[in-house]
Design a protein around this motif. Structure first.
Motif, PDB file in Angstrom:
ATOM      1  N   GLN A  14       0.816  -1.299   0.199  1.00 39.78           N
ATOM      2  CA  GLN A  14      -0.012  -0.075  -0.034  1.00 39.78           C
ATOM      3  C   GLN A  14       0.685   1.252  -0.063  1.00 39.78           C
ATOM      4  OE1 GLN A  14      -3.004   0.593  -0.570  1.00 39.78           O
ATOM      5  NE2 GLN A  14      -2.915   2.737  -0.149  1.00 39.78           N
ATOM      6  N   GLU A  15       1.889   1.124   0.770  1.00 39.28           N
ATOM      7  CA  GLU A  15       2.928   2.482   0.738  1.00 39.28           C
ATOM      8  C   GLU A  15       3.452   2.468  -0.553  1.00 39.28           C
ATOM      9  OE1 GLU A  15       5.368   1.027   3.835  1.00 39.28           O
ATOM     10  OE2 GLU A  15       4.155   1.542   5.473  1.00 39.28           O
ATOM     11  N   LEU A  16       3.888   1.529  -1.194  1.00 41.24           N
ATOM     12  CA  LEU A  16       4.440   1.583  -2.532  1.00 41.24           C
ATOM     13  C   LEU A  16       3.653   1.997  -3.355  1.00 41.24           C
ATOM     14  CD1 LEU A  16       6.855   1.026  -4.447  1.00 41.24           C
ATOM     15  CD2 LEU A  16       6.110  -1.333  -4.582  1.00 41.24           C
ATOM     16  N   ALA A  17       2.206   1.680  -3.366  1.00 41.16           N
ATOM     17  CA  ALA A  17       1.198   2.217  -4.288  1.00 41.16           C
ATOM     18  C   ALA A  17       1.069   3.774  -4.116  1.00 41.16           C
ATOM     19  CB  ALA A  17      -0.257   1.582  -4.314  1.00 41.16           C
ATOM     20  N   GLU A  18       0.843   4.208  -2.920  1.00 38.49           N
ATOM     21  CA  GLU A  18       0.832   5.700  -2.887  1.00 38.49           C
ATOM     22  C   GLU A  18       2.005   6.304  -3.438  1.00 38.49           C
ATOM     23  OE1 GLU A  18       0.679   6.098   1.481  1.00 38.49           O
ATOM     24  OE2 GLU A  18      -1.525   5.071   1.526  1.00 38.49           O
ATOM     25  N   SER A  19       3.343   5.560  -3.287  1.00 34.76           N
ATOM     26  CA  SER A  19       4.461   6.475  -3.765  1.00 34.76           C
ATOM     27  C   SER A  19       4.357   6.261  -5.374  1.00 34.76           C
ATOM     28  CB  SER A  19       5.812   5.684  -3.396  1.00 34.76           C
ATOM     29  OG  SER A  19       6.074   5.787  -1.886  1.00 34.76           O
ATOM     30  N   LEU A  20       3.997   5.130  -5.998  1.00 34.14           N
ATOM     31  CA  LEU A  20       3.877   5.237  -7.272  1.00 34.14           C
ATOM     32  C   LEU A  20       2.910   6.196  -7.984  1.00 34.14           C
ATOM     33  CD1 LEU A  20       3.748   1.050  -7.849  1.00 34.14           C
ATOM     34  CD2 LEU A  20       5.599   2.643  -8.287  1.00 34.14           C
ATOM     35  N   TYR A  82      -2.911  -3.209  -5.726  1.00 30.53           N
ATOM     36  CA  TYR A  82      -2.803  -2.168  -4.784  1.00 30.53           C
ATOM     37  C   TYR A  82      -3.020  -0.634  -5.408  1.00 30.53           C
ATOM     38  CZ  TYR A  82      -1.583  -5.262  -1.115  1.00 30.53           C
ATOM     39  OH  TYR A  82      -1.499  -6.514  -0.530  1.00 30.53           O
ATOM     40  N   LEU A  83      -2.319  -0.613  -6.478  1.00 40.02           N
ATOM     41  CA  LEU A  83      -2.456   0.817  -7.099  1.00 40.02           C
ATOM     42  C   LEU A  83      -3.560   1.009  -7.834  1.00 40.02           C
ATOM     43  CD1 LEU A  83      -0.961   3.195  -7.829  1.00 40.02           C
ATOM     44  CD2 LEU A  83       0.058   2.191 -10.118  1.00 40.02           C
ATOM     45  N   PRO A  84      -4.313   0.135  -8.631  1.00 49.01           N
ATOM     46  CA  PRO A  84      -5.468   0.308  -9.066  1.00 49.01           C
ATOM     47  C   PRO A  84      -6.514   0.694  -8.068  1.00 49.01           C
ATOM     48  CG  PRO A  84      -4.628  -1.420 -10.459  1.00 49.01           C
ATOM     49  CD  PRO A  84      -3.694  -1.109  -9.018  1.00 49.01           C
ATOM     50  N   TYR A  85      -6.535  -0.226  -6.999  1.00 50.77           N
ATOM     51  CA  TYR A  85      -7.644  -0.168  -5.937  1.00 50.77           C
ATOM     52  C   TYR A  85      -7.460   1.227  -5.203  1.00 50.77           C
ATOM     53  CZ  TYR A  85     -10.656  -1.687  -1.876  1.00 50.77           C
ATOM     54  OH  TYR A  85     -11.561  -1.660  -0.985  1.00 50.77           O
ATOM     55  N   PRO A  94      -7.147  -4.861   0.445  1.00 50.99           N
ATOM     56  CA  PRO A  94      -7.070  -6.058   1.596  1.00 50.99           C
ATOM     57  C   PRO A  94      -6.113  -7.265   0.961  1.00 50.99           C
ATOM     58  CG  PRO A  94      -9.312  -5.781   1.011  1.00 50.99           C
ATOM     59  CD  PRO A  94      -8.570  -5.012  -0.083  1.00 50.99           C
ATOM     60  N   THR A  95      -5.057  -7.314   1.920  1.00 53.56           N
ATOM     61  CA  THR A  95      -3.975  -8.338   1.378  1.00 53.56           C
ATOM     62  C   THR A  95      -4.469  -9.579   1.450  1.00 53.56           C
ATOM     63  OG1 THR A  95      -1.944  -6.805   2.093  1.00 53.56           O
ATOM     64  CG2 THR A  95      -1.877  -9.228   1.827  1.00 53.56           C
ATOM     65  N   TRP A  96      -5.370  -9.805   2.347  1.00 51.03           N
ATOM     66  CA  TRP A  96      -5.942 -11.288   2.650  1.00 51.03           C
ATOM     67  C   TRP A  96      -6.597 -11.488   1.178  1.00 51.03           C
ATOM     68  CZ3 TRP A  96     -10.998 -11.930   2.231  1.00 51.03           C
ATOM     69  CH2 TRP A  96     -11.798 -10.975   2.556  1.00 51.03           C
ATOM     70  N   LEU A  97      -7.436 -10.726   0.700  1.00 52.06           N
ATOM     71  CA  LEU A  97      -8.288 -10.968  -0.305  1.00 52.06           C
ATOM     72  C   LEU A  97      -7.141 -11.242  -1.584  1.00 52.06           C
ATOM     73  CD1 LEU A  97     -10.916 -10.784  -2.007  1.00 52.06           C
ATOM     74  CD2 LEU A  97     -10.677  -8.369  -2.380  1.00 52.06           C
ATOM     75  N   GLY A  98      -6.171 -10.485  -1.621  1.00 47.90           N
ATOM     76  CA  GLY A  98      -5.057 -11.011  -2.869  1.00 47.90           C
ATOM     77  C   GLY A  98      -4.891 -11.952  -2.719  1.00 47.90           C
ATOM     78  N   VAL A  99      -4.403 -12.691  -1.384  1.00 47.62           N
ATOM     79  CA  VAL A  99      -4.112 -13.895  -1.230  1.00 47.62           C
ATOM     80  C   VAL A  99      -5.019 -15.071  -1.878  1.00 47.62           C
ATOM     81  CG1 VAL A  99      -3.221 -15.777   0.400  1.00 47.62           C
ATOM     82  CG2 VAL A  99      -1.986 -13.330   0.488  1.00 47.62           C
ATOM     83  N   PHE A 100      -6.154 -14.760  -1.357  1.00 47.10           N
ATOM     84  CA  PHE A 100      -7.273 -15.642  -1.717  1.00 47.10           C
ATOM     85  C   PHE A 100      -7.571 -15.920  -3.416  1.00 47.10           C
ATOM     86  CE2 PHE A 100      -7.858 -16.317   2.714  1.00 47.10           C
ATOM     87  CZ  PHE A 100      -8.666 -17.230   3.075  1.00 47.10           C
ATOM     88  N   LEU A 101      -7.573 -14.475  -3.956  1.00 45.84           N
ATOM     89  CA  LEU A 101      -7.744 -14.504  -5.448  1.00 45.84           C
ATOM     90  C   LEU A 101      -6.602 -15.218  -5.939  1.00 45.84           C
ATOM     91  CD1 LEU A 101      -8.899 -10.718  -5.758  1.00 45.84           C
ATOM     92  CD2 LEU A 101     -10.228 -12.785  -6.143  1.00 45.84           C
ATOM     93  N   MET A 102      -5.347 -15.062  -5.629  1.00 42.55           N
ATOM     94  CA  MET A 102      -4.430 -15.925  -6.291  1.00 42.55           C
ATOM     95  C   MET A 102      -4.544 -17.460  -5.871  1.00 42.55           C
ATOM     96  SD  MET A 102      -2.551 -13.841  -8.126  1.00 42.55           S
ATOM     97  CE  MET A 102      -4.295 -13.289  -8.530  1.00 42.55           C
ATOM     98  N   GLY A 103      -4.777 -17.738  -4.633  1.00 45.08           N
ATOM     99  CA  GLY A 103      -4.937 -19.097  -4.317  1.00 45.08           C
ATOM    100  C   GLY A 103      -5.980 -19.871  -5.291  1.00 45.08           C
TER     101      GLY A 103
END
Length: 420
Positions: A14-20, A82-85, A94-103
């Motif tokens: 999230q911090e990286l997305a804000e920087s990008l 993170y950046l599009p969201y 939500p990181t957990w959502l990304g984990v479940f989507l990739m799973g």
């Protein structure tokens, strides 16, 4: 715990997305003065001592380089999620959502990849056996551990695995129609190549998946070359690699002054990666714990406990909790020992080199993870797929070779019991 993401290390993307969004690759927060003035900020004990004396603290497990904080984990998950969201909803993905989507994507990728392998090399294999091996194969990839521990550290690994499985599946789908030249072959190759190339921006270990294409595509490309056909197919596969490599090299070069430096050596964790180096004395412990360590059994549920670790290695070994080596916790992988029995058939199909290379690459990744980071439970995901795919190919061939004979029943029994 995972929904709230309390630690700074869990909010890195999230911090990286804000920087990008602001057009920079370093994080906005400035490191404390005590950290910037240290002679060696990567020494764990020295760093903590100085920070305690200064009454301040640093960002745990971030990369620190020349007075700036960076994220040394692959940038692709930040760009995908993170950046599009953040741009659309102005909030943290939500990181957990990304984990479940990739799973979910990984499980679908296993079914898709195995479907292409069956379609190209084992078309007469009963569909129910394909479903059985796909289900058990997907269950071998350490996904349960990732779902129960759905944190920031799992996301780049699962993203890389998802891209790898779909990338291989798309390329193999092109192989299925290679001779006919139909079915949007170039699109499949380009999309598959893009998926495989993007793993470099998630977790570089997964780039070994691209090497698995060599024994499969090599003969087809040579045949096309001798026939005087155009190299458009090679370009369709190769151009995505060039574009992704250019982007990641630019990203690395801007941050750390080297196009090949991903920044992992500058992480602020328990060991000084700048001085870790390579030491072959670590390898026996890594190979044992990752592959051959027996399971530690107990009488009460869940009947297994964290394995003990004893080592004669005199240096420091970073170690996480593990429950046994891959061949003990997932005995279906032992099917690969039957490779010699189906060697002739796999050679005739052009799959023998692919199968052997998968197992060799698994050993390479085990060695690399041991040397670069240590023995961690989530790193099993780096190489389990490299053992699972060859095991599945061997089982496919054994089932096909047996046909309707009685030995097929025993192979199915082994798959069901060993894959349970």
């Amino acid at each position: 715990y995972f929904r709230e993401e309390r630690g700074d290390n869990q909010r890195q993307y999230q911090e990286l997305a804000e920087s990008l969004k602001k057009g920079s690759f370093f994080l906005a927060e400035e490191p404390p003065l005590a950290l910037t003035e240290m002679e060696n900020p990567y020494d764990y004990d020295y760093r903590n001592q100085v920070m305690n004396e200064a009454g301040t603290w640093y960002k745990w497990d971030h990369a620190y380089y020349e007075g700036k904080y960076y994220v040394y984990f692959g940038v692709i998950p930040a760009v995908l999620f993170y950046l599009p969201y953040y741009l659309v909803f102005h909030g943290a993905f939500p990181t957990w959502l990304g984990v479940f989507l990739m799973g979910t994507g990984i499980l679908g990728g296993v079914y898709y990849l195995f479907a292409q392998i069956r379609r190209r090399w084992f078309p007469d294999l009963p569909y129910v056996w394909y479903l059985m091996l796909s289900l058990i194969g997907g269950n071998c990839l350490n996904l349960a551990a990732a779902m129960l521990h759905a944190d920031f550290y799992c996301l780049p690994i699962l993203t890389a695995l998802c891209l790898t499985l779909w990338g291989l599946g798309l390329v193999f789908s092109a192989v299925c129609v290679w001779g006919r030249g139909k079915g949007h072959l170039g699109v499949r190759l380009a999309t598959g190549g893009l998926c495989l190339a993007l793993t470099a921006g998630c977790r570089p270990q997964f780039l070994v998946g691209s090497f698995l294409l060599v024994p499969v595509l090599g003969p087809l490309i040579r045949k096309d070359w001798k026939a005087g056909r155009k190299v458009s197919r090679v370009l369709a596969l190769g151009i995505p690699y060039v574009l992704v490599a250019a982007g990641i090299m630019y990203y690395n070069g801007i941050r750390f002054g080297s196009v090949f430096d991903f920044g992992a050596n500058y992480n602020l964790t328990t060991n000084d990666m700048t001085r870790r180096g390579m030491n072959l004395d670590r390898l026996p412990d890594g190979i044992l714990m990752y592959l051959f360590q027996p399971v530690s059994v107990k009488l009460n549920f869940p009947f297994a406990e964290v394995t003990a670790f004893y080592s004669e290695y005199l240096g420091g070994m970073v170690r996480d909790w593990t429950y046994g080596g891959a061949f003990w916790t997932r005995p279906i992988l032992l099917a690969s020992v039957c490779l010699a029995g189906v060697k002739k058939e796999l050679r005739e199909k052009g799959l023998f080199g692919f199968t052997v290379l998968g197992m060799v690459m698994a050993l390479v990744v085990v060695a690399a993870d041991t040397e670069m980071a240590g023995i961690l439970n989530r790193y099993f995901t780096d190489f389990l797929w490299l053992l699972m795919i060859p095991a599945a190919v061997v089982l496919f061939q054994m089932l096909e070779k047996c046909g309707g004979k009685a030995c097929c029943r025993w192979i199915v029994y082994f798959v069901l019991i060993a894959g349970a």
